[in-house]
Structure formats: structure tokens, C-alpha cells
Scaffold this motif. Structure first.
Motif, short mmCIF file in Angstrom:
data_model
loop_
_atom_site.label_atom_id
_atom_site.label_comp_id
_atom_site.label_asym_id
_atom_site.label_seq_id
_atom_site.Cartn_x
_atom_site.Cartn_y
_atom_site.Cartn_z
N ALA A 11 33.23 43.83 38.79
CA ALA A 11 34.58 44.31 38.51
C ALA A 11 35.06 45.25 39.61
O ALA A 11 36.21 45.19 40.05
N VAL A 12 34.16 46.12 40.08
CA VAL A 12 34.53 47.05 41.15
C VAL A 12 34.92 46.27 42.41
O VAL A 12 35.95 46.54 43.04
N ILE A 13 34.11 45.26 42.75
CA ILE A 13 34.42 44.46 43.94
C ILE A 13 35.78 43.79 43.82
O ILE A 13 36.56 43.74 44.76
N PHE A 14 36.09 43.31 42.62
CA PHE A 14 37.38 42.63 42.43
C PHE A 14 38.56 43.59 42.46
O PHE A 14 39.67 43.21 42.80
N MET A 15 38.31 44.84 42.08
CA MET A 15 39.41 45.80 42.04
C MET A 15 39.65 46.50 43.37
O MET A 15 40.74 46.95 43.66
N LEU A 16 38.59 46.59 44.21
CA LEU A 16 38.72 47.35 45.47
C LEU A 16 39.91 46.89 46.33
O LEU A 16 40.63 47.75 46.85
N GLY B 109 28.65 32.45 36.57
CA GLY B 109 27.89 33.69 36.45
C GLY B 109 28.70 34.77 35.74
O GLY B 109 28.23 35.41 34.80
N LEU B 110 29.95 34.94 36.18
CA LEU B 110 30.79 35.97 35.58
C LEU B 110 31.09 35.66 34.12
O LEU B 110 31.08 36.55 33.27
N ALA B 111 31.33 34.39 33.82
CA ALA B 111 31.64 34.02 32.43
C ALA B 111 30.44 34.27 31.53
O ALA B 111 30.58 34.73 30.39
N PHE B 124 37.42 43.31 31.09
CA PHE B 124 36.84 42.67 32.28
C PHE B 124 37.54 41.37 32.61
O PHE B 124 37.74 41.02 33.77
N ARG B 125 37.94 40.65 31.58
CA ARG B 125 38.66 39.41 31.80
C ARG B 125 39.94 39.68 32.59
O ARG B 125 40.28 38.97 33.53
N THR B 126 40.62 40.76 32.22
CA THR B 126 41.83 41.16 32.94
C THR B 126 41.52 41.47 34.39
O THR B 126 42.24 41.04 35.30
N VAL B 127 40.43 42.20 34.61
CA VAL B 127 40.05 42.57 35.98
C VAL B 127 39.88 41.31 36.84
O VAL B 127 40.36 41.25 37.97
N PHE B 128 39.22 40.30 36.29
CA PHE B 128 38.98 39.10 37.09
C PHE B 128 40.23 38.24 37.21
O PHE B 128 40.32 37.40 38.11
N TYR B 129 41.17 38.42 36.30
CA TYR B 129 42.36 37.57 36.36
C TYR B 129 43.49 38.16 37.20
O TYR B 129 44.31 37.41 37.74
N LEU B 130 43.55 39.47 37.32
CA LEU B 130 44.68 40.09 38.05
C LEU B 130 44.86 39.53 39.47
O LEU B 130 46.00 39.33 39.89
N PRO B 131 43.79 39.28 40.23
CA PRO B 131 44.02 38.70 41.56
C PRO B 131 44.79 37.38 41.51
O PRO B 131 45.52 37.07 42.44
N VAL B 132 44.61 36.62 40.42
CA VAL B 132 45.33 35.35 40.31
C VAL B 132 46.83 35.60 40.19
O VAL B 132 47.65 34.77 40.61
N MET B 133 47.20 36.73 39.61
CA MET B 133 48.62 37.05 39.45
C MET B 133 49.26 37.48 40.78
O MET B 133 50.48 37.47 40.91
N TRP B 185 38.37 35.58 45.78
CA TRP B 185 38.96 36.70 45.04
C TRP B 185 39.83 36.19 43.88
O TRP B 185 39.98 36.85 42.86
N SER B 186 40.37 34.99 44.05
CA SER B 186 41.31 34.45 43.05
C SER B 186 40.67 33.40 42.15
O SER B 186 41.30 32.41 41.82
N LEU B 187 39.42 33.61 41.75
CA LEU B 187 38.78 32.57 40.93
C LEU B 187 38.93 32.80 39.43
O LEU B 187 38.33 32.10 38.62
N GLY B 188 39.77 33.77 39.05
CA GLY B 188 39.88 34.17 37.64
C GLY B 188 40.16 33.07 36.64
O GLY B 188 39.62 33.09 35.53
N SER B 189 41.00 32.10 37.01
CA SER B 189 41.31 31.04 36.05
C SER B 189 40.04 30.28 35.65
O SER B 189 39.84 29.97 34.48
N THR B 190 39.21 30.00 36.64
CA THR B 190 37.98 29.26 36.36
C THR B 190 37.08 30.06 35.42
O THR B 190 36.47 29.51 34.51
#
Lengths: 269, 322
Positions: A11-16, B109-111, B124-133, B185-190
Motif C-alpha cells: 500500500a505504501v509503494i502504491f501511495m508514494l 498476490g495482492l488479492a 486497501f482496495r481503495t489504495v490499489f484502485y486510486l491509480p486507476v482513476m 502502478w495501474s493494476l487495481g482493476s485486476t
């Protein structure tokens, strides 16, 4: 608790990148690349500078107008068509629906040039019309999504309304439309996001800078103020933040719909 | 899907044995077509029509100003011999071959991690999805700076662990790995698709497997993987199709700006659709670009067909009888 550590690390890596983007956009030009994640020295005037340097407000409004038009058009038309596929039974229906799904396979590149020639023939290039008007005819993924939703409604609802003398448009507008609101919102937010982030179509169709949407404008900002240009990275970064923030807000407003839309697409398999 | 409707006879359905339809049925048929009409019109005007036009244009030389001139298969012949086409196609395939497996592996792995956290899952789901936005142009800009050789965050991070980071944006050998890094960085949808699939795996399957003495790996291999194989296959197909059409982020970073394009050898970053776009809208080689588009279409169809064929062996669909 190893997995919690792994998750937090990820999560930290994704937010940095976000943290760096926002922080760097708030530093003076010569500190943009300085180490650290804090906006020191603090330079909020970067945003005012970006505001002055390029017509950011115009681009924001353009993106908003085009985005709403694109999203409203595709949502309404797809719902209308989806109702046709869900309610009526006619010979060749499944074949036709298969054709709808097959169009999802068609790469944009194949239709890109003739579509450009159509808009050019209609003298609508260098207007924003081509950015949304194609959406008036429904789009395969949303038709699929909305049809799924409509099929989950009990058919007796519609039969009963028919007995009471409701017309087909009334069935659609008064009965189906309110019941599938969650799915309509899914379609709307997805298409709004797609429109807001699209660069290719504005690149093809727009010449006049005052018609630009944000991504198209941001590309100009990068080319003018970035590597090839005057190296004013703080302006480029402020512009990037401004184009991103509305999407983040949209996500928090419509989080459920985004997640639902993606999960539905995936479950389809 | 379509079989979920249990169909009582349509209002005004024709009496069996009589071929003439009642006025009511005729009216219903008319309305059915009215509901489908927008899609049919759009299909003809913006999909089928352009497809035919594009196929025709691919056999011509056309610069928008002068009428198209028929040249037969010349464009396709030229295409086969064009080193730029070969280069951009090679880059695109290289990117796809790196991007798709990495996205699938990391997302899985993340899922799996996400599935195990309780209340914080949404966060955490939000964290991984925000880059997609994040708009793709902004992603391109952001990573252009993060990948900067001297001052970029990524090389600074690598320096912390004693690695002398490469010149991600200027060394032709490192441009593509840099782009792959950005794409991850943008793999959130998957991640979200996998998480939904994981949550649909019935618990008793795991319990049954445990009783049979299956360890963690055996449960993953023989329960989880087969149960989510549909989602894995879906993301394989969708991510492959998307990465073969990669455009915006890379175009933002390396193209469209005369100064950067000449000062930097952008060959290493030329993707197929970027090259196609330039042929069409910068050099106005509309015929040639159309031929390029058809080649892409054939490649995508071919790869997808192979994936579908292979999936028959690996993908398990629950309730296949439906």
C-alpha cells in the motif's frame, strides 16, 4: 501478521507516487526534485501560476461538459437498447445480442480513420461533438451490463403494467429506469471517467486550444513547460494534480459503483 | 445468461398453427425494433461501415486531400518490409509479454492478501484502485519524473538499497522496462476482479480439502486456482488486448513534442498504435495506417483465439451445464 506487513508495504509503494506528486507540486521550481516527501519550502503559488499560464478553468469546464454529455448519452441509449434485448422476444435476438458482444473485440484503431472522415465530412472536426456524439447509439459493455440487471427484474411487473395499459416507452421510463438506477450509475461513472481521461480523441479532433479537454491541455502543458520546453515542472505538476483530483473525488462518491462495475465485468468471464 | 428468463407467453403471442400474426404481436415487434434501432444505426454508421471503409482504404493511397487511389496490396507489402512497423510491433509484443504476466501475478498476490484482512479490506482496495482513476496523461507525466535517472524517486529508492539505477527514460534498453514499471502502478482493476472471484469460492471446498489432508499449497493449487480460473482467463484476455493497444501514457511521455522527439531516440518507445496514429494523423498516410490497423486486428484476433483454445484446457466453469 506477515501478510499484514506485506499488505501495508504494498500500500505504501502504491501511495508514494501520489504523495510525491502532491508534495512536489507545492514546492518552488528549484526544489521539485529535492529529496523527501514534504512540501518544503511551501509554494502554493504554483497553482496560481499554472492557472495564469494556461486556460485551466476552460479545460476543466470542457472536460466536465464533454464528460457529462458522453456519460449521459451512453447511459440512456444503452439502457434503451438493453430494454429491447431484455423485454422483447423476437427471432434472431440472441444472434443480434452476440453481435453486440462481438463489437467489444473490435480495436479502436480499425474504425478510427473512417470515423474521423465521417466527422470531417459533417464539418464537425474541431468541435467537441465527436468526443461524445458516438455515444448516442449505446455501447456493448453497458448494454450487456444493463441487460443483466433488467433480466433480474420479475417479468410480472411489466406484464401487470401492460395489462393496465402502459405503453412500451412507459414501461421503460417509469418502471425499468428507476429499478435499474444502480446499474445506470455504474455506466455513468465509468463512461465519465473514460471521457475525462481520454487523450486520443481530443488529439484527433481538437485544434483550437480553447476547446481542449484537460488531458489534451495537460499534454500541451507538458510539451510547453516540460523537457522540451522551459523546464517549469512545478506548472506541469500542478496541472497534473488539478486533472487528477476530480477523479479521486468521483471515486470516493461512487466507490461502490466502480467496484461493482469491475467485479461484474470480471465475473462474466 | 439468456437462459435465466423464464418466459411466459408474450402478450399477444401468435396462436400456434396460424402464420398470420395478430396486430398486437406486430405492434410489439415494431417496438422491439424501435428499442434496438439506436444500436443498429450506431453499429452500421460507426462500426460495420467504418470497418468496410477501413478495409477498402487499406488497399489505397489516401492523404485526405486527394481522392483515394487504388493500389491493391501494396500497403500490406510495404508493411511487411517496414522496419518501423517491425520495431513498433516488437516493442508492443515485448511490453505485452512482460506486462500481462506481471499484472496477473502481482494482482493475484495482492488479492490473496486483501482477502485475509477483515475490516480494512475496503481501505486497501481503495489504495490499489486510486491509480486507476488517475488520468493516463497525468500517469505519464508522473512517471516521466519518477523514472528520472538522477533525481527520480525510483532511482533514489534503488540507491537506498545500494543499486545504481538505470537511465529509465533515455537508455533504449531500459525504456521498455520503465514503461512496464509504470503500467504496474495501474493494476487495481485486476486486483478487484480477483478479489471478487476469491470471495466467491465456497468455504466448504477448503474445509473438505483440509479434512482430506491438503496443505496450504495444495488447497491453493487444487481449490483456489481452478475456482478462479474464469477470472484469470478473463483478465488474461482483456489485459492482452489492452496492452497490444497501449497508447496514451507512452505518447504523453515520449511523443508529440518535436524537441523531445528529436533529442531523444524515441524508437525504443514506439508502440504499434502510436506509430499507426502518427502515420494516420501526422503524415496523413490514411491508406497505410488502415492496413496497419487491419494487421493489428488480425494479431489481436489470433492471440485471443489461441488464448480461448488454451483456456478450454485450464478454465473451470462452475455449473457448465447451465
Amino acid at each position: 501478521m506477515l501478510f499484514v506487513a506485506a499488505l501495508v508495504g504494498a500500500a505504501v509503494i502504491f501511495m508514494l507516487p501520489f504523495v510525491w506528486l502532491i508534495s512536489a507540486s507545492l514546492r518552488p521550481r528549484e526544489y521539485v526534485f529535492a529529496p523527501g516527501f514534504l512540501p518544503v519550502p511551501f509554494a502554493p503559488e504554483n497553482y496560481a501560476e499554472a492557472w495564469r499560464a494556461v486556460p485551466l478553468v476552460t479545460w476543466l469546464l470542457n472536460s466536465l461538459v464533454v464528460g457529462v454529455a458522453a456519460a449521459a448519452a451512453v447511459t440512456l441509449s444503452s439502457a434503451w437498447v438493453a430494454f429491447g434485448f431484455a423485454y422483447f422476444r423476437f427471432p434472431g435476438r440472441n444472434l443480434l445480442f452476440g453481435l453486440v458482444l462481438a463489437t467489444m473485440m473490435l480495436p479502436f484503431a480499425v474504425t478510427m480513420i473512417p470515423t474521423y472522415l465521417i466527422w470531417s465530412e459533417l464539418r464537425l472536426t474541431d468541435t467537441q461533438v465527436p468526443l461524445w456524439a458516438g455515444n448516442l447509439f449505446g455501447s456493448a459493455f453497458y448494454i450487456f451490463l444493463l441487460r443483466q440487471f433488467l433480466l433480474s427484474l420479475p417479468r410480472e411487473y411489466f406484464e401487470a403494467a401492460r395489462m393496465d395499459g402502459a405503453s412500451y416507452p412507459q414501461l421503460f421510463w417509469k418502471l425499468a429506469f428507476p429499478l435499474i438506477r444502480p446499474a445506470l450509475l455504474v455506466a455513468f461513472v465509468f463512461e465519465f471517467k473514460a471521457s475525462w481521461t481520454d487523450l486520443l480523441k481530443p488529439l484527433i479532433y481538437l485544434r483550437d486550444e480553447h476547446l481542449y479537454t484537460l488531458p489534451r491541455g495537460l499534454k500541451v502543458v507538458l510539451d510547453r513547460f516540460g523537457y522540451g520546453g522551459e523546464q517549469q515542472w512545478e506548472v506541469v505538476l500542478a496541472g497534473s494534480v488539478i486533472s487528477t483530483v476530480p477523479m479521486i473525488i468521483l471515486f470516493f462518491l461512487a466507490q461502490r459503483h466502480f467496484i461493482e462495475g469491475i467485479a461484474t465485468g470480471g465475473r462474466k468471464g | 445468461m439468456a437462459t435465466t428468463t423464464v418466459s411466459p407467453p408474450a402478450p399477444g403471442a401468435a396462436v400456434p398453427g396460424r402464420r398470420r400474426r395478430t396486430p398486437l404481436a406486430r405492434r410489439e415487434a415494431r417496438w422491439a425494433w424501435l428499442f434496438l434501432a439506436p444500436w443498429i444505426v450506431g453499429f452500421l454508421a460507426f462500426q460495420a461501415g467504418p470497418m468496410i471503409a477501413s478495409a477498402w482504404l487499406s488497399l489505397t493511397e489516401y492523404d485526405v486531400i486527394n481522392p483515394p487511389e487504388y493500389t491493391g496490396l501494396d500497403n500490406y507489402r510495404e508493411l511487411m518490409a517496414d522496419p518501423q512497423v517491425a520495431r513498433s510491433l516488437g516493442n508492443t509484443v515485448y511490453y505485452t509479454a512482460l506486462h500481462v504476466p506481471l499484472v496477473m501475478l502481482i494482482s493475484l498476490g495482492l488479492a490473496l492478501l486483501l482477502k485475509r484482512v477483515g475490516r480494512l479490506q475496503g481501505f486497501f482496495r481503495t489504495v490499489f484502485y486510486l491509480p486507476v482513476m488517475t488520468p493516463a496523461v497525468a500517469v505519464g507525466i508522473l512517471f516521466l519524473l519518477l523514472l528520472n535517472t538522477q533525481d527520480g524517486l525510483i532511482n533514489r529508492g534503488l540507491a537506498l538499497v545500494g543499486i545504481d539505477g538505470p537511465s529509465w527514460t533515455t537508455d533504449p534498453d531500459w525504456v521498455m522496462p520503465g514503461i512496464v514499471l509504470m503500467s504496474l502502478w495501474s493494476l487495481g482493476s485486476t486486483v478487484i476482479i480477483y478479489l471478487a472471484a476469491l470471495q466467491n469460492v465456497p468455504r466448504d471446498l477448503y474445509e473438505a480439502a483440509s479434512i482430506d489432508g491438503a496443505g496450504a499449497w495444495a488447497r491453493f493449487r487444487h481449490v483456489t486456482l481452478p475456482m478462479i480460473s474464469g477470472a484469470l482467463f478473463f483478465t488474461l484476455v482483456v489485459n492482452t488486448i489492452a496492452s497490444l493497444q497501449m497508447f496514451t501514457e507512452v505518447y504523453t511521455m515520449y511523443f508529440g513534442n518535436r524537441q523531445t522527439q528529436t533529442s531523444f531516440n524515441s524508437d525504443a518507445a514506439t508502440f504499434y498504435v502510436i506509430h499507426l496514429f502518427q502515420e494516420a494523423f501526422q503524415f496523413l498516410h490514411m491508406g497505410y495506417a488502415s492496413a496497419m490497423a487491419w494487421l493489428l486486428f488480425l494479431i489481436i484476433m489470433g492471440i485471443t483465439l489461441v488464448q480461448v483454445k488454451l483456456s478450454k484446457r485450464f478454465v473451470y466453469y462452475e455449473g457448465e451445464d447451465q
